[in-house]
Structures are given as structure tokens and as C-alpha cells.
Scaffold this active site. Sequence first.
Site, mmCIF file in Angstrom:
data_model
loop_
_atom_site.group_PDB
_atom_site.id
_atom_site.type_symbol
_atom_site.label_atom_id
_atom_site.label_comp_id
_atom_site.label_asym_id
_atom_site.label_seq_id
_atom_site.Cartn_x
_atom_site.Cartn_y
_atom_site.Cartn_z
ATOM 1 N N ASN A 26 43.290 38.335 25.709
ATOM 2 C CA ASN A 26 44.478 38.101 24.884
ATOM 3 C C ASN A 26 45.491 36.992 25.605
ATOM 4 O O ASN A 26 46.706 37.089 25.035
ATOM 5 C CB ASN A 26 45.122 39.636 24.723
ATOM 6 C CG ASN A 26 45.585 39.831 26.260
ATOM 7 O OD1 ASN A 26 45.524 39.459 27.207
ATOM 8 N ND2 ASN A 26 46.235 41.202 26.359
ATOM 9 N N HIS A 69 46.658 36.450 28.614
ATOM 10 C CA HIS A 69 47.645 37.054 29.698
ATOM 11 C C HIS A 69 47.174 36.534 30.815
ATOM 12 O O HIS A 69 46.235 35.951 31.025
ATOM 13 C CB HIS A 69 47.588 38.555 29.901
ATOM 14 C CG HIS A 69 46.180 39.214 30.617
ATOM 15 N ND1 HIS A 69 45.857 40.296 30.416
ATOM 16 C CD2 HIS A 69 45.590 38.710 31.598
ATOM 17 C CE1 HIS A 69 44.806 40.595 31.107
ATOM 18 N NE2 HIS A 69 44.510 39.587 31.835
ATOM 19 N N GLU A 82 51.272 40.440 29.842
ATOM 20 C CA GLU A 82 50.520 40.913 28.377
ATOM 21 C C GLU A 82 51.375 40.258 27.455
ATOM 22 O O GLU A 82 52.874 39.891 27.620
ATOM 23 C CB GLU A 82 50.278 42.458 28.169
ATOM 24 C CG GLU A 82 49.543 43.139 29.363
ATOM 25 C CD GLU A 82 48.253 42.903 28.989
ATOM 26 O OE1 GLU A 82 47.978 41.849 28.735
ATOM 27 O OE2 GLU A 82 47.699 43.872 29.421
HETATM 28 C C1 GLP Z 1 42.544 40.665 34.973
HETATM 29 C C2 GLP Z 1 43.775 39.937 36.007
HETATM 30 C C3 GLP Z 1 43.917 38.523 35.634
HETATM 31 C C4 GLP Z 1 42.736 37.725 35.083
HETATM 32 C C5 GLP Z 1 42.005 38.637 33.958
HETATM 33 C C6 GLP Z 1 40.715 37.754 33.723
HETATM 34 O O1 GLP Z 1 43.352 41.145 34.123
HETATM 35 N N1 GLP Z 1 44.761 40.343 36.426
HETATM 36 O O2 GLP Z 1 44.932 37.791 36.504
HETATM 37 O O3 GLP Z 1 43.009 36.592 34.943
HETATM 38 O O4 GLP Z 1 41.628 39.474 34.604
HETATM 39 O O5 GLP Z 1 39.620 38.171 34.584
HETATM 40 P P1 GLP Z 1 38.255 37.690 34.342
HETATM 41 O O6 GLP Z 1 38.219 36.151 34.979
HETATM 42 O O7 GLP Z 1 37.346 38.478 34.828
HETATM 43 O O8 GLP Z 1 37.866 37.473 32.897
#
Ligand code: GLP
Length: 240
Positions: free
Chosen positions: A136, A138, A143
Site C-alpha cells: 500500500n 507504506h 500507513e
Molecule cells: C514491513 C516493514 C517495511 C517494509 C515492508 C515491505 O511492513 N515495516 O519497512 O518495507 O514490510 O516488506 P518486504 O520487503 O518483505 O516486501
Amino acid sequence: MKVNIFKTAEEIGVAVARIFVDEVKNNPNCVLGLATGASPIPTYDNIKKLHKEENVSFKGVKTYNLDEYCDLPKSDKNSYYTFMHEQLFNGLDILEENVHFLDGNAVDSEAECKRYDNEINEAGGIDIQLLGIGNNAHIGFNEPAESFTDGSFKVKLTDSTIEANKIYFDENPMPHYALTMGVKQIMAAKKIILIATGPKKAEAIKNMVKGEVTPLVPASVLQEHDDVLIFLDEAAASLL
Ligand code: GLP
């Protein structure tokens, strides 16, 4: 924002690790902002590799992680504290006193967030901030919201984030709250590097790069920073 597109996540890891290790060579007392999730893992593997191959010491480096879950023991396999030690710190000569996290179990989360923000300021601010991106859009755990956040704060995670991250939780249930650095604080880093791979990130990447700057797409704020490098694989870049 400079967008770099690579064929594989491994190639991204090699390129981004080079930037971090060169920073440590040039500035052995640098301050790094670090991220969790699957996206930075190849980067962390390659940083550990270069640390050994090129004999680059991390003893003077300070790190500050973006976020941490609330109400999850530090020792839990899914805490970001555990993740960072397993994926990076245990393979470096970094000093434990130089690695910093928000304490998601602090009784007074507001005071904890102030403590963290003050520490980052006292360290001279972040030289390079590494980011992933949520489905989304973030960043950290910022968020989609009505306005861009400022310093660290306690956040209620959205259903989308809980859905995406709960796959890792098999023993304890996934927490619904976290402490995270705020958007303006992330933007205060001198340099920002964002990594995204896989087709699930394509929409968020399109909105981040090509959409309007809005807190409903938290990563879109990066358009306003003058030193941002984006590293994508072809799937994440497919809607650009
Ligand atoms: C979590 C973390 C973020 C990260 C996101 C994406 O929500 N808090 O900092 O960027 O996951 O994670 P992934 O790299 O596993 O897709």
C-alpha cells in the site's frame, strides 16, 4: 528520484551493498538507517560479503532501524531486533551498543519515541536511509493517512499490512501495532535508497514515482527529496 531497474533481486543486492560499503569506507563513523522485510536481504548478504572480502570495519558505524512491532518480545523470531541480528549484524564487527531500535515494549511509547528521535539527532542525523515499500506504499510503518507524519510514533497497522506480514507469524499472532520513524524524519536523511521487487509492488511503485505527492501514498513524498535512488526488478517496474 533516480530509478534503476535490474533483472534480479541479487543484482540489486550487489549494487546497493556497494553503496553502503563505500559509505563506510569513506566515513567510518557514518549513521545508517536500516529496514527489515524480504527486500533488503540480498543487500545485507552482500554487505557481509564485502565486509569480509575488503576488510571494511563497521566498528565506528551507528545504525537506527526504521520500526519495531509492539508487544512482541525482543527475542521473538519475528522481532525486527532478531531479524537484523540474523540477517546482518551477526556477520559484521559492528558494536552492539551502536545498533539502535525503537522499543516496541516500552510502557510509555510516546517517551520512547522522543528518546529515539533525540538519539538520532544527537548522532548527527542519518547519512543513508534504506527503505522497502509496502503493497500500500507504506514506508517504515507509515500507513496511508490524512497527513504526513513527523517524528517517531505508535501506529495501528492496516489490514493490508497485517495480511502481507502475517505469513511470518506461526507461534505468536502478528501484532496490530508498531513504533515507527515518521515520514518527515525519514525525509531528513541525507540520502535515501528504496528497494522493491516482485509484481505485488508494481502499483505502489507506479503511484510513488508517477502519482501526486499525497499522504495516501506515503512513499510519494520521496519525490520531494533531492537524493533518492530507487532499485527495482522488472516486475516491480512493470507499470512505469
Ligand atoms: C514491513 C516493514 C517495511 C517494509 C515492508 C515491505 O511492513 N515495516 O519497512 O518495507 O514490510 O516488506 P518486504 O520487503 O518483505 O516486501
